[in-house]
Scaffold this active site. Structure first.
Site, PDB file in Angstrom:
ATOM      1  N   HIS A 201       0.164   2.358  -5.877  1.00 50.31           N
ATOM      2  CA  HIS A 201      -0.947   1.260  -5.452  1.00 50.31           C
ATOM      3  C   HIS A 201      -1.532   0.892  -6.607  1.00 50.31           C
ATOM      4  O   HIS A 201      -2.467  -0.344  -6.143  1.00 50.31           O
ATOM      5  CB  HIS A 201      -1.710   2.729  -4.679  1.00 50.31           C
ATOM      6  CG  HIS A 201      -0.982   2.779  -2.879  1.00 50.31           C
ATOM      7  ND1 HIS A 201      -0.789   2.529  -2.140  1.00 50.31           N
ATOM      8  CD2 HIS A 201      -1.148   4.355  -2.776  1.00 50.31           C
ATOM      9  CE1 HIS A 201      -0.473   2.931  -1.318  1.00 50.31           C
ATOM     10  NE2 HIS A 201      -0.258   4.233  -1.323  1.00 50.31           N
TER      11      HIS A 201
ATOM     12  N   HIS B  18       2.984   8.021  -7.000  1.00 43.49           N
ATOM     13  CA  HIS B  18       2.156   7.266  -6.008  1.00 43.49           C
ATOM     14  C   HIS B  18       1.380   6.962  -5.968  1.00 43.49           C
ATOM     15  O   HIS B  18       1.039   5.521  -5.388  1.00 43.49           O
ATOM     16  CB  HIS B  18       2.151   8.269  -5.011  1.00 43.49           C
ATOM     17  CG  HIS B  18       1.784   7.556  -3.297  1.00 43.49           C
ATOM     18  ND1 HIS B  18       2.819   8.094  -2.424  1.00 43.49           N
ATOM     19  CD2 HIS B  18       0.747   7.425  -2.871  1.00 43.49           C
ATOM     20  CE1 HIS B  18       2.528   7.528  -1.821  1.00 43.49           C
ATOM     21  NE2 HIS B  18       1.206   7.237  -1.558  1.00 43.49           N
ATOM     22  N   GLU B  19       0.137   7.430  -6.550  1.00 41.21           N
ATOM     23  CA  GLU B  19      -1.560   6.753  -7.376  1.00 41.21           C
ATOM     24  C   GLU B  19      -0.975   5.058  -7.673  1.00 41.21           C
ATOM     25  O   GLU B  19      -1.789   4.190  -7.570  1.00 41.21           O
ATOM     26  CB  GLU B  19      -2.486   7.523  -6.927  1.00 41.21           C
ATOM     27  CG  GLU B  19      -2.556   8.646  -6.299  1.00 41.21           C
ATOM     28  CD  GLU B  19      -3.092   8.288  -4.673  1.00 41.21           C
ATOM     29  OE1 GLU B  19      -3.305   6.705  -4.142  1.00 41.21           O
ATOM     30  OE2 GLU B  19      -2.263   8.656  -4.050  1.00 41.21           O
TER      31      GLU B  19
ATOM     32  N   HIS C 290       0.360  -3.062  -7.794  1.00 43.01           N
ATOM     33  CA  HIS C 290      -0.260  -3.314  -6.402  1.00 43.01           C
ATOM     34  C   HIS C 290      -1.805  -4.310  -6.472  1.00 43.01           C
ATOM     35  O   HIS C 290      -1.860  -5.518  -6.152  1.00 43.01           O
ATOM     36  CB  HIS C 290       0.608  -2.710  -5.262  1.00 43.01           C
ATOM     37  CG  HIS C 290       0.810  -3.553  -4.236  1.00 43.01           C
ATOM     38  ND1 HIS C 290       0.564  -3.080  -2.699  1.00 43.01           N
ATOM     39  CD2 HIS C 290       1.199  -5.243  -4.110  1.00 43.01           C
ATOM     40  CE1 HIS C 290       0.634  -3.620  -2.502  1.00 43.01           C
ATOM     41  NE2 HIS C 290       0.717  -5.407  -2.904  1.00 43.01           N
TER      42      HIS C 290
END
Length: 683
Positions: free
Chosen positions: A473, A469-470, A476
């Site tokens: 980010h 998940h991290e 991105h």
């Protein structure tokens, strides 16, 4: 020698960033930024251009943002009394400075002057987007306020920053203030060996020959899930739900003050409530739309939720030979895990040996290479300092060998470190005017199960998903290709920002991708097919409870921020109001479990943060579940689809409306079906 907090080297010299340098650095950065803004505000209105107004404004605070970013980061990962004092001494000044920018009448006049020129209409799409976003930001931060209201608005913003910082400190301090020392090993029956070993090591570090447990999740979660001693579980539960609720760390009055300040801010800006103010520029557009979405998810899960709650009560009764009744809140996790084992013959702890941290990270990087064409290498030559010996530094290159960015990774808990997991940025790079590209610099942090003795850190599947998940980010940020930094990377609508992070979690459930990294730490064997089948079968175990939990958080958030009358004039405990707002979403227990309103850092540890935006997690789940269907259709390792995701989502930042970006990737608007199927609420 330049103040270390003001140095702009790509490799940050963490050893030099000590508290005594903070005040001088931030004062200097504030002065320089104000000088730059004064120059823009003093410009002849007839000479304004995009470059000498909007671009100049963006550049004016870059040095301050980088210096203050280092301060706030250290306060999150290496908190100390001296650092906290230095941070809090400067926080009002920094907050007041940023609050004043949109209230600068002369500056606003120059921006509007260019806004009304023919040149503004002829800007490139990205520059036009930045112009529109900046004007909207200014208006949302009080630029159109009458002069007599501006001082109050500035003071309000400053107080909000200080009160939310105190809320966060209370949660951290209350979490660290509690420990449970167990001296009788017999009372630890049921606890996994890794958790017992970690507790013993924790006690030894404190000079005690016993087992020490804390409220940090790697300690708390296995304790509450597996420990047979119900009295000890009750003791930990009591401490956990009291975080932020007792002196000297009581957040009750702070919550009410934060809500009052946000309501006042919205009213000053002509909005009915803070939720409408916050959401007008997000995908949801309004509190009503967001609340309708959250409530719809609750309705879809309602029947299954009631069944799951009753089923667990009956399972406990059958197991003990008693009559069915409400479970205590400290029994939910324990009995749910027992039911999972019975139903699926599956214990999540069986997976832990297959998830050694190093292999997980290595597999994640291999996935990034196959899907997105990224090569990631740890830098070990000492050229990049870190803030703690456990932290690692990596360089990332694309498939053309271009250095797109670098990042730090800090995965294990410490008392000086905030709980939870997060990603952040230190430097935003991207395209330069000369056609070259500056690399980005970011970080990932978490509080995962640490190594014990000579054994590697063995993670739960949930922790693996958190790392993925991290990383979503992070890429991105690192893959941003927008020429204007304020539009690059994760600077997107809050209910769109979780798409890149949550879509990465899908690879944690695919056999092909799991085989890249899910290998037994001793034998190297992949997860046995039988175990994988059970793991997938158990994926939606109590999924309605999980959906209802997110519904409860999102609904509580929206109601507190969309209905100020709920807390207006309240002087007592906010808990009763929060609970009443979401009572039908909570698992019925005896005694009733309090809400997390006093320790809900997502909502109250930042002037805005996830306030009125917690629904974004579920909103973005619709996007990620739908978007991943394209990978499932064309191949989970498809470079073509990965390249399209980079092109249309990861590289674009906020250079276009997020709905347009999603349509560019999927060829249509998002559909709810994929999420409902994934969580077992639709066939």
């Amino acid at each position: 020698m330049a103040n270390p907090f003001l140095q702009t080297d790509f490799e940050i010299r963490w050893s030099q960033l000590t508290p005594e340098h903070i005040a001088l650095a931030i004062e200097q950065a504030l002065t320089d930024a104000q000088t730059a803004i004064d120059e823009i505000a003093g410009r002849d209105v007839k000479t304004v251009t995009f470059e000498n107004t909007f671009l100049a404004l963006e550049k004016s605070t870059e040095r301050l943002n980088q210096a203050w970013g280092k301060v706030t980061h250290l306060q999150l990962v290496a908190d100390s009394p001296a650092l906290r004092d230095a941070h809090n001494a400067m926080l009002p000044k920094v907050s007041a400075f940023f609050a004043r920018i949109p209230l600068n009448a002369a500056l606003w006049e120059r921006l509007r002057a260019f806004w009304n020129t023919a040149a503004a209409d002829e800007l490139s799409p990205v520059r036009r987007r930045y112009l529109e976003e900046t004007v909207a930001d200014f208006r949302q931060q009080g630029a159109d306020l009458a002069q007599e209201k501006r001082a109050r608005f500035e003071a309000l913003q400053s107080e909000l920053a200080q009160v939310t910082q105190k809320y966060a400190e209370n949660v951290l301090d209350a979490t660290n203030a509690w420990e449970l020392i167990v001296e009788d090993e017999a009372r630890l029956a049921g606890l996994p060996e890794h958790a017992k070993a970690a507790a013993q090591r924790s006690a030894e570090a404190k000079g005690k020959a016993a087992w020490r447990f804390t409220l940090h999740m790697p300690s708390q979660e296995p304790f509450m899930t597996y420990l047979e001693d119900a009295e000890l579980r009750r003791e930990m539960w009591t401490a956990a739900v009291a975080v932020g609720g007792k002196a000297p760390h009581d957040n009750s009055p702070l919550v009410l003050r934060i809500l009052a300040l946000r309501t006042e801010k919205a009213a000053m800006l002509g909005k009915a409530n803070f939720a409408d103010l916050t959401l007008e520029r997000r995908m949801a557009k309004s509190a009503a739309t967001a609340l309708a979405f959250v409530e719809d998810m609750g309705v879809r899960a309602k029947t299954a939720f009631a069944h799951e709650c009753l089923e667990l009560e009956e399972f406990k009764a059958r197991s003990l030979g008693t009559s069915a009744g409400r479970l205590a809140p400290w029994e939910i996790g324990y009995w749910a895990e027992k039911l999972r084992k019975v139903r699926y013959d599956f214990d999540e702890e069986q997976l832990r040996p297959f998830f050694p941290m190093d292999r997980v990270i290595g597999g994640l990087f291999e996935l990034a290479k196959r899907v997105f064409g990224l090569a990631i290498v740890e830098r070990t030559d000492g050229s990049a300092e870190v803030w703690h010996p456990e932290v690692k530094f990596y360089d990332m290159r694309d498939d053309g060998g271009r250095h797109v960015g670098s990042f730090y990774a800090d995965w294990h808990p410490r008392e000086s470190k905030r709980g939870g997991a997060w990603m952040d940025s230190f430097i935003t790079g991207g395209p330069r005017p000369d056609g070259s590209r500056a690399p980005h610099l970011g970080l990932m942090c978490g509080n995962m199960t640490p190594p014990v003795g000579d054994k590697p850190a063995l993670l739960t599947h949930r922790e693996v998903q958190t790392i993925f998940h991290e990383f979503g980010h992070l890429i991105h940020h690192l893959l941003g290709e927008v020429e204007i930094k304020a539009l690059n990377g994760v600077n997107v609508a809050w209910d769109f920002v979780e798409l890149p992070s949550q879509i990465l979690e899908n690879w944690c459930w695919e056999r092909e991708s799991l085989d890249l990294f899910a290998r037994h730490h001793e034998t190297g064997a992949a997860i046995p097919e039988e175990m994988f089948t059970k793991m997938v079968a158990a994926r939606n175990f109590r999924s309605a409870c999980a959906v209802m939990r997110q519904t409860a958080f999102g609904k509580m958030d929206l109601l507190l921020h969309a209905k100020p009358e709920l807390t207006a004039g309240l002087t007592g405990d906010v808990e009763s109001v929060a609970r009443a707002a979401i009572a039908e979403c909570l698992i019925p227990t005896e005694p009733a479990s309090p809400t997390i309103v006093k320790r809900f850092t997502h909502l109250f540890s930042n002037p805005v943060g996830y306030a009125a935006g917690y629904y974004s997690y579920k909103w973005a789940e619709v996007l990620d579940a739908d978007a991943f269907t394209r990978f499932k259709k064309e191949g989970v390792f498809s470079r073509k689809v990965g390249a399209a995701f980079v092109e249309h989502i990861l590289s674009k930042g906020n250079s276009a409306d997020p709905a347009e970006l999603f349509r560019a990737f999927m060829g249509r608007d998002p559909e709810l079906t994929a999420l409902l199927k994934r969580c077992g609420l639709a066939a």
